[in-house]
Design an enzyme around this catalytic site. Structure first.
Site, PDB file in Angstrom:
ATOM      1  N   LYS A 257       0.877  -1.190   0.000  1.00 20.20           N
ATOM      2  CA  LYS A 257       0.000   0.000   0.000  1.00 20.20           C
ATOM      3  C   LYS A 257       0.908   1.232   0.000  1.00 20.20           C
ATOM      4  O   LYS A 257       1.182   1.848   1.031  1.00 20.20           O
ATOM      5  CB  LYS A 257      -0.929  -0.051   1.220  1.00 20.20           C
ATOM      6  CG  LYS A 257      -2.169   0.797   1.056  1.00 20.20           C
ATOM      7  CD  LYS A 257      -3.221   0.423   2.076  1.00 20.20           C
ATOM      8  CE  LYS A 257      -4.261   1.520   2.234  1.00 20.20           C
ATOM      9  NZ  LYS A 257      -5.089   1.741   1.055  1.00 20.20           N
TER      10      LYS A 257
HETATM   11  N1  PMP Z   1      -7.753  -2.055  -3.192  1.00 20.35           N
HETATM   12  C1  PMP Z   1      -7.228  -0.822  -3.064  1.00 20.35           C
HETATM   13  C2  PMP Z   1      -6.523  -0.209  -4.218  1.00 20.35           C
HETATM   14  C3  PMP Z   1      -7.362  -0.117  -1.841  1.00 20.35           C
HETATM   15  O1  PMP Z   1      -6.850   1.112  -1.706  1.00 20.35           O
HETATM   16  C4  PMP Z   1      -8.057  -0.721  -0.776  1.00 20.35           C
HETATM   17  C5  PMP Z   1      -8.208   0.007   0.532  1.00 20.35           C
HETATM   18  N2  PMP Z   1      -7.106  -0.209   1.359  1.00 20.35           N
HETATM   19  C6  PMP Z   1      -8.579  -2.017  -0.959  1.00 20.35           C
HETATM   20  C7  PMP Z   1      -8.399  -2.651  -2.184  1.00 20.35           C
HETATM   21  C8  PMP Z   1      -9.286  -2.735   0.160  1.00 20.35           C
HETATM   22  O2  PMP Z   1      -8.351  -3.106   1.142  1.00 20.35           O
HETATM   23  P1  PMP Z   1      -8.759  -3.300   2.668  1.00 20.35           P
HETATM   24  O3  PMP Z   1      -9.939  -4.204   2.677  1.00 20.35           O
HETATM   25  O4  PMP Z   1      -7.570  -3.905   3.290  1.00 20.35           O
HETATM   26  O5  PMP Z   1      -9.107  -1.955   3.188  1.00 20.35           O
END
Ligand code: PMP
Length: 281
Positions: A138
């Protein structure tokens, strides 16, 4: 420290080149106080992202969780969105930076994609190629792709974008993973070209609990546009029903979908309440 009292260098590598990592975490108000959902998983992903990006971090998962609890207590927040950001110190070149900082903040935040059903459009932008970056991290810089896609979709009058991967398969939203329902089975893109969402993993667990067949496989836009229903999942988005993609409207009404049942289970699970009594009718 009060945010307005904090300062950082204008010569940091994160500010200039986008090399930083972050998380988005939610806390929920429960009768037993604030409950941070899957804090360990989020902080493990943060440290993994940092490692992949060669970013030094001086905190352990346990320390980061303790700091988060303290942050919520000191700000008297319980229904909150929590944002840890690891940012880099001064370096105007493209070499690794030995010092990093932690900015940990939180604010009260409602449902990210709103409460209505989303009208999506397939984006002309693709998700970054997994051989060009660590797509499973991320990383701050990856979000220029998300912002471009989201802005472009909104300019054309849609609520949000949906991005394909470099091979033309359905990947994910700018800030959420996607699931489809077809003939009472669920489908979601496999890991490799997407952020491994923590909500995605939770939904896979809940689908198993519900006895629903869940298939992780590359999904073509044609398969997407013949599905019965679809939904986005993410920490901020939670479980958010999708009405349409371009001019294709999903035929099932949201209340009759597996996604709607999973949304109810998810809402209970994040609160630490019993979610085992659901059945598909
Ligand atoms: N894909 C992207 C590109 C994101 O930014 C997020 C948010 N973090 C998600 C998927 C979903 O991830 P999570 O369930 O861990 O929040």
């Amino acid at each position: 420290m009060k945010a307005e009292k904090a300062s950082t260098s204008l010569y940091g590598q994160t500010l200039h080149y986008g090399n930083g990592v972050f998380e988005g975490i939610r806390a929920y108000e429960t009768p037993d106080g604030a409950r941070i959902f899957k804090a360990k998983e989020h902080y493990e992903r943060l440290l993994k992202s940092a490692e992949l990006m060669h970013i030094p971090v001086g905190w352990t998962v346990a320390e980061l969780i303790d700091l988060t609890v303290e942050l919520l207590e000191r700000n008297q927040l319980s229904n909150a969105y929590i944002r840890p950001l690891i940012f880099l110190g001064e370096n105007m070149t493209l070499t690794p930076v030995s010092d990093s900082g932690l900015f940990l903040c939180a604010w009260e935040w409602g449902k990210y994609l709103g409460t209505g059903l989303q009208r999506l459009s397939l984006s002309p932008y693709r998700r970054p190629h997994p051989l060009s970056c660590h797509i499973e991290a991320k990383t701050v810089g990856h979000y220029t792709n998300s912002i471009l896609a989201s802005t472009e979709a909104k300019k054309r009058g849609f609520d949000e974008a949906l991005l394909l991967d470099v091979n033309g398969f359905v990947a994910e939203g700018p800030g959420a993973n996607i699931f489809l329902e077809k003939d009472e089975k669920l489908y979601t893109p496999p890991l490799g070209q997407i952020l491994p969402g923590i909500t995605r993993a939770t939904i896979i667990e809940l689908a198993a609990e519900l006895g629903v067949t869940l298939i992780e496989k590359p999904i073509t836009p044609e398969e997407l546009k013949t599905a019965d229903s679809a939904f986005y999942v993410g920490t901020a988005a939670e479980v958010s029903g999708i009405k349409s993609v371009d001019d294709y409207v999903f035929p099932l009404s949201w209340e009759d979908t597996i996604g709607a049942v999973l949304a109810r289970m998810y809402n209970l699970k994040v609160m630490g309440q019993d979610y085992h009594h659901f059945e598909l009718v």
